[in-house]
Design a protein around this motif. Structure first.
Motif, PDB file in Angstrom:
ATOM      1  N   TRP A   1       0.881  -1.180  -0.013  1.00 39.22           N
ATOM      2  CA  TRP A   1       0.129   0.062  -0.142  1.00 39.22           C
ATOM      3  C   TRP A   1       0.931   1.250  -0.089  1.00 39.22           C
ATOM      4  CZ3 TRP A   1      -3.593  -2.440  -1.898  1.00 39.22           C
ATOM      5  CH2 TRP A   1      -4.369  -3.564  -1.186  1.00 39.22           C
ATOM      6  N   ALA A   2       0.542   2.347  -0.808  1.00 41.56           N
ATOM      7  CA  ALA A   2       1.277   3.381  -1.002  1.00 41.56           C
ATOM      8  C   ALA A   2       0.404   4.495  -1.747  1.00 41.56           C
ATOM      9  CB  ALA A   2       2.814   3.057  -1.678  1.00 41.56           C
ATOM     10  N   GLY A   3       0.371   5.633  -1.356  1.00 40.97           N
ATOM     11  CA  GLY A   3      -0.204   7.059  -1.871  1.00 40.97           C
ATOM     12  C   GLY A   3       0.821   7.164  -3.247  1.00 40.97           C
ATOM     13  N   GLN A   4       0.181   8.133  -4.017  1.00 38.13           N
ATOM     14  CA  GLN A   4       0.985   8.612  -5.092  1.00 38.13           C
ATOM     15  C   GLN A   4       2.192   9.418  -4.907  1.00 38.13           C
ATOM     16  OE1 GLN A   4      -2.006  10.989  -7.421  1.00 38.13           O
ATOM     17  NE2 GLN A   4      -2.918   8.909  -8.428  1.00 38.13           N
ATOM     18  N   GLY A   5       2.200   9.913  -3.848  1.00 33.43           N
ATOM     19  CA  GLY A   5       3.522  10.635  -3.420  1.00 33.43           C
ATOM     20  C   GLY A   5       4.635   9.644  -2.956  1.00 33.43           C
ATOM     21  N   HIS A   6       4.691   8.371  -3.122  1.00 35.27           N
ATOM     22  CA  HIS A   6       5.494   7.385  -2.327  1.00 35.27           C
ATOM     23  C   HIS A   6       6.863   7.563  -2.758  1.00 35.27           C
ATOM     24  CE1 HIS A   6       6.187   4.927  -6.097  1.00 35.27           C
ATOM     25  NE2 HIS A   6       5.192   5.340  -6.347  1.00 35.27           N
ATOM     26  N   ARG A   7       7.253   8.268  -3.969  1.00 34.16           N
ATOM     27  CA  ARG A   7       8.682   8.395  -4.271  1.00 34.16           C
ATOM     28  C   ARG A   7       9.410   9.615  -3.419  1.00 34.16           C
ATOM     29  NH1 ARG A   7      10.184   5.885  -8.899  1.00 34.16           N
ATOM     30  NH2 ARG A   7      12.524   6.207  -8.210  1.00 34.16           N
ATOM     31  N   LEU A   8       8.395  10.396  -2.756  1.00 35.30           N
ATOM     32  CA  LEU A   8       8.802  11.414  -1.926  1.00 35.30           C
ATOM     33  C   LEU A   8       9.169  10.810  -0.587  1.00 35.30           C
ATOM     34  CD1 LEU A   8       6.726  14.170  -3.077  1.00 35.30           C
ATOM     35  CD2 LEU A   8       9.260  13.839  -3.851  1.00 35.30           C
ATOM     36  N   ALA A   9       9.080   9.825  -0.104  1.00 41.87           N
ATOM     37  CA  ALA A   9       9.288   9.135   1.140  1.00 41.87           C
ATOM     38  C   ALA A   9      10.757   9.661   1.626  1.00 41.87           C
ATOM     39  CB  ALA A   9       8.857   7.484   1.254  1.00 41.87           C
ATOM     40  N   ARG A  10      10.787   9.929   2.842  1.00 50.36           N
ATOM     41  CA  ARG A  10      12.022  10.078   3.462  1.00 50.36           C
ATOM     42  C   ARG A  10      12.295   9.035   4.763  1.00 50.36           C
ATOM     43  NH1 ARG A  10      11.314  16.649   3.467  1.00 50.36           N
ATOM     44  NH2 ARG A  10       9.321  16.098   4.373  1.00 50.36           N
ATOM     45  N   ASP A  11      13.393   8.727   4.977  1.00 47.01           N
ATOM     46  CA  ASP A  11      13.879   7.870   5.953  1.00 47.01           C
ATOM     47  C   ASP A  11      14.219   8.491   7.116  1.00 47.01           C
ATOM     48  OD1 ASP A  11      14.758   5.778   7.721  1.00 47.01           O
ATOM     49  OD2 ASP A  11      16.443   5.087   6.593  1.00 47.01           O
ATOM     50  N   LEU A  12      13.463   8.967   7.775  1.00 46.44           N
ATOM     51  CA  LEU A  12      13.554   9.809   8.990  1.00 46.44           C
ATOM     52  C   LEU A  12      12.800   9.335  10.099  1.00 46.44           C
ATOM     53  CD1 LEU A  12      13.242  13.583   7.559  1.00 46.44           C
ATOM     54  CD2 LEU A  12      15.319  12.762   7.966  1.00 46.44           C
ATOM     55  N   PRO A  13      13.442   9.689  11.629  1.00 41.48           N
ATOM     56  CA  PRO A  13      12.507   9.355  12.675  1.00 41.48           C
ATOM     57  C   PRO A  13      11.271   9.943  12.716  1.00 41.48           C
ATOM     58  CG  PRO A  13      14.802   9.614  13.087  1.00 41.48           C
ATOM     59  CD  PRO A  13      14.732   9.927  11.542  1.00 41.48           C
ATOM     60  N   ALA A  14      10.300   9.314  13.190  1.00 41.29           N
ATOM     61  CA  ALA A  14       8.788  10.111  12.882  1.00 41.29           C
ATOM     62  C   ALA A  14       8.753  11.506  13.549  1.00 41.29           C
ATOM     63  CB  ALA A  14       7.735   8.918  13.480  1.00 41.29           C
ATOM     64  N   GLY A  15       9.370  11.482  14.797  1.00 40.88           N
ATOM     65  CA  GLY A  15       9.096  12.714  15.523  1.00 40.88           C
ATOM     66  C   GLY A  15      10.023  13.860  14.586  1.00 40.88           C
ATOM     67  N   GLN A  16      11.130  13.299  14.144  1.00 46.90           N
ATOM     68  CA  GLN A  16      11.976  14.283  13.208  1.00 46.90           C
ATOM     69  C   GLN A  16      11.309  14.619  12.001  1.00 46.90           C
ATOM     70  OE1 GLN A  16      15.854  12.796  12.191  1.00 46.90           O
ATOM     71  NE2 GLN A  16      16.109  14.613  10.778  1.00 46.90           N
ATOM     72  N   LEU A  17      10.469  13.615  11.457  1.00 50.39           N
ATOM     73  CA  LEU A  17       9.538  13.820  10.372  1.00 50.39           C
ATOM     74  C   LEU A  17       8.877  15.037  10.742  1.00 50.39           C
ATOM     75  CD1 LEU A  17       9.164  13.616   7.294  1.00 50.39           C
ATOM     76  CD2 LEU A  17       7.555  11.405   8.121  1.00 50.39           C
ATOM     77  N   VAL A  18       8.002  15.002  11.587  1.00 49.07           N
ATOM     78  CA  VAL A  18       6.894  15.922  11.955  1.00 49.07           C
ATOM     79  C   VAL A  18       7.579  17.368  12.096  1.00 49.07           C
ATOM     80  CG1 VAL A  18       5.268  16.843  13.929  1.00 49.07           C
ATOM     81  CG2 VAL A  18       5.608  14.298  13.320  1.00 49.07           C
ATOM     82  N   HIS A  19       8.793  17.410  12.859  1.00 52.99           N
ATOM     83  CA  HIS A  19       9.416  18.798  13.001  1.00 52.99           C
ATOM     84  C   HIS A  19       9.933  19.190  11.241  1.00 52.99           C
ATOM     85  CE1 HIS A  19       9.203  18.644  17.308  1.00 52.99           C
ATOM     86  NE2 HIS A  19      10.087  17.714  17.400  1.00 52.99           N
ATOM     87  N   VAL A  20      10.215  18.246  10.880  1.00 56.98           N
ATOM     88  CA  VAL A  20      10.716  19.029   9.236  1.00 56.98           C
ATOM     89  C   VAL A  20       9.582  19.257   8.530  1.00 56.98           C
ATOM     90  CG1 VAL A  20      11.726  18.107   7.060  1.00 56.98           C
ATOM     91  CG2 VAL A  20      12.650  17.519   9.212  1.00 56.98           C
ATOM     92  N   LEU A  21       8.361  18.773   8.524  1.00 57.10           N
ATOM     93  CA  LEU A  21       7.096  18.884   8.022  1.00 57.10           C
ATOM     94  C   LEU A  21       6.574  20.258   8.674  1.00 57.10           C
ATOM     95  CD1 LEU A  21       5.391  15.494   7.775  1.00 57.10           C
ATOM     96  CD2 LEU A  21       6.070  16.810   5.855  1.00 57.10           C
ATOM     97  N   ALA A  22       6.744  20.434   9.742  1.00 62.30           N
ATOM     98  CA  ALA A  22       6.317  21.732  10.166  1.00 62.30           C
ATOM     99  C   ALA A  22       7.168  22.842   9.758  1.00 62.30           C
ATOM    100  CB  ALA A  22       6.397  21.702  12.007  1.00 62.30           C
ATOM    101  N   GLY A  23       8.457  22.661   9.850  1.00 62.13           N
ATOM    102  CA  GLY A  23       9.126  23.865   9.334  1.00 62.13           C
ATOM    103  C   GLY A  23       8.874  23.924   7.701  1.00 62.13           C
ATOM    104  N   GLU A  24       8.883  23.098   6.869  1.00 64.69           N
ATOM    105  CA  GLU A  24       8.476  23.237   5.641  1.00 64.69           C
ATOM    106  C   GLU A  24       7.208  23.914   5.547  1.00 64.69           C
ATOM    107  OE1 GLU A  24      10.756  19.141   3.787  1.00 64.69           O
ATOM    108  OE2 GLU A  24       8.392  19.114   4.130  1.00 64.69           O
ATOM    109  N   LEU A  25       6.280  23.563   6.307  1.00 65.22           N
ATOM    110  CA  LEU A  25       4.716  24.341   6.157  1.00 65.22           C
ATOM    111  C   LEU A  25       4.982  25.863   6.507  1.00 65.22           C
ATOM    112  CD1 LEU A  25       1.569  24.345   6.300  1.00 65.22           C
ATOM    113  CD2 LEU A  25       1.995  23.528   8.861  1.00 65.22           C
ATOM    114  N   ALA A  26       5.847  25.968   7.709  1.00 67.21           N
ATOM    115  CA  ALA A  26       5.969  27.446   7.937  1.00 67.21           C
ATOM    116  C   ALA A  26       6.395  28.326   6.947  1.00 67.21           C
ATOM    117  CB  ALA A  26       6.800  27.678   9.249  1.00 67.21           C
ATOM    118  N   ALA A  27       7.565  27.792   6.234  1.00 62.81           N
ATOM    119  CA  ALA A  27       8.261  28.200   5.113  1.00 62.81           C
ATOM    120  C   ALA A  27       7.493  28.509   4.061  1.00 62.81           C
ATOM    121  CB  ALA A  27       9.393  27.519   4.700  1.00 62.81           C
ATOM    122  N   ALA A  28       6.626  27.577   3.644  1.00 65.81           N
ATOM    123  CA  ALA A  28       5.814  27.694   2.627  1.00 65.81           C
ATOM    124  C   ALA A  28       4.731  28.786   2.791  1.00 65.81           C
ATOM    125  CB  ALA A  28       5.009  26.361   2.437  1.00 65.81           C
TER     126      ALA A  28
END
Length: 360
Positions: A322-349
């Motif tokens: 199972w995978a969504g259409q954005g699967h090629r953008l998957a990042r091998d990051l710890p889950a907590g770190q991924l949340v922080h990275v996403l939040a940073g990207e969101l703020a920048a956007a």
């Protein structure tokens, strides 16, 4: 989203409940601890199995989390078509040295018992997939302090969610990995071009219903979260993005397949479960997807031993990837770190969007 529900998780990031052993307590805990909303998936588990995972999660975090339930399915499968498909899969069973599963292993996924557990041991959030709970169920969950969400893939389904009294609707675009949360499975809708893209779905639902929207489907970056928030969503739900994290319970084969060039695209298929679900295109999907009948959960039960045997053999070509259409953008990051990275990207956007608006 209501301020009370929003206050449960500082970042507008929800980890999707992925059934089948992916959304384990350590994943949900890591997401919640980082300021998102972690979720457990009760689907395919016993009521006691769900309860034990809730206890384990509470031992890992004191922050809010959610639990997802599958709605019981109506009996409309054609038994003859299930038998024909079982015959077609006999070669798979012989290849993997296993027996096919019993298609009549149950239709309600222990729904009533799981509800009883969640009413006796309330959790902050409960969401529903494959339909809408009754108003009585929603009211009973509200009485014990639980927020209620339910998935919708169309405006009509979102209206049903609103009528149920739920606190928010999860707008699931066709880009989403795993099972589409359609309230009724209509085989006549199968085919190319069927399904609504996430941004269009969010905009349509926001103009039709007056409850908050959580956007789900193919979201892998903070800039995409910014886009769905701009379209009217109050939060974004991400599944495939968290599937790749070390805390997820997905197999290494599944995680590696997300970015493996051998698996270049996804399709909606009934091959593994009898219900439309988006997965990476592999041998099993190519060979059997066109023949699989609309019969959920019968086909899920039938193919369960095959999927387990393929995983044990290290054969990703026989697994439900199972995978969504954005699967090629998957990042091998710890889950907590991924949340922080996403939040940073969101703020920048959002900052860039504000600056762009100001420049005009």
């Amino acid at each position: 989203m209501s301020s009370a529900l929003t206050d449960l998780f500082p970042h507008p990031i929800v980890q999707a409940p992925m059934a089948g052993g992916v959304s384990v307590p350590r994943l949900a805990a890591a997401v919640s601890e980082a300021g998102g909303l972690g979720f457990l998936a009760a689907g395919y588990k016993t009521a006691d199995g769900m309860y034990q995972e809730i206890k384990q999660l509470r031992g890992l975090t004191g922050r809010p989390f959610g639990v997802n339930l599958f709605m019981p399915q109506p009996e409309y499968a054609d038994a003859a078509s299930v038998g024909v498909y079982a015959h077609q899969l006999s070669g798979e069973a012989a290849w993997y040295g296993t027996e096919l599963g019993d298609p009549d292993s149950g239709r309600d996924d222990g729904y009533e018992v799981k509800l009883a557990v969640l009413l006796d041991n309330p959790v902050p959030v409960v969401s529903f997939h494959f339909g809408v709970p009754s108003r009585e169920v929603v009211d009973s969950l509200h009485r014990v302090g639980t927020f209620v969400l339910a998935a919708a893939t169309t405006v009509e389904e979102a209206l049903a969610v609103r009528r149920s009294g739920a606190d928010a609707v999860i707008a699931q675009g066709v880009e989403a990995g795993g099972h589409q949360g359609t309230h009724r499975d209509h085989p006549e809708n199968d085919g190319a071009g069927i399904g609504i893209g996430l941004l269009s779905l969010v905009a349509q639902i926001r103009e039709t219903v007056d409850i908050p929207v959580v956007a789900a489907g193919g979201i892998m970056r903070g800039s995409q979260i910014a886009a769905v928030l701009a379209a009217g969503a109050s939060a974004a739900q991400l599944g495939t993005a968290f599937l790749a994290t070390p805390e997820s319970g997905a197999s290494d084969l599944h995680k590696q397949a997300l970015t493996n060039p051998l698996f270049a695209r996804t399709e909606l298929t009934r091959a593994f479960s009898g219900r439309p679900a988006r997965g990476l295109v592999n041998r099993f999907l190519r060979e059997h997807g066109r023949y699989a009948p609309a019969a959920y959960p019968e086909i899920h039960h039938l193919t369960s031993p095959l999927r387990k045997a393929a995983a044990k053999a290290g054969d990703a070509q026989g697994m439900a990837l199972w995978a969504g259409q954005g699967h090629r953008l998957a990042r091998d990051l710890p889950a907590g770190q991924l949340v922080h990275v996403l939040a940073g990207e969101l703020a920048a956007a959002q900052t860039a969007l504000t600056a762009g608006g100001g420049a005009r």
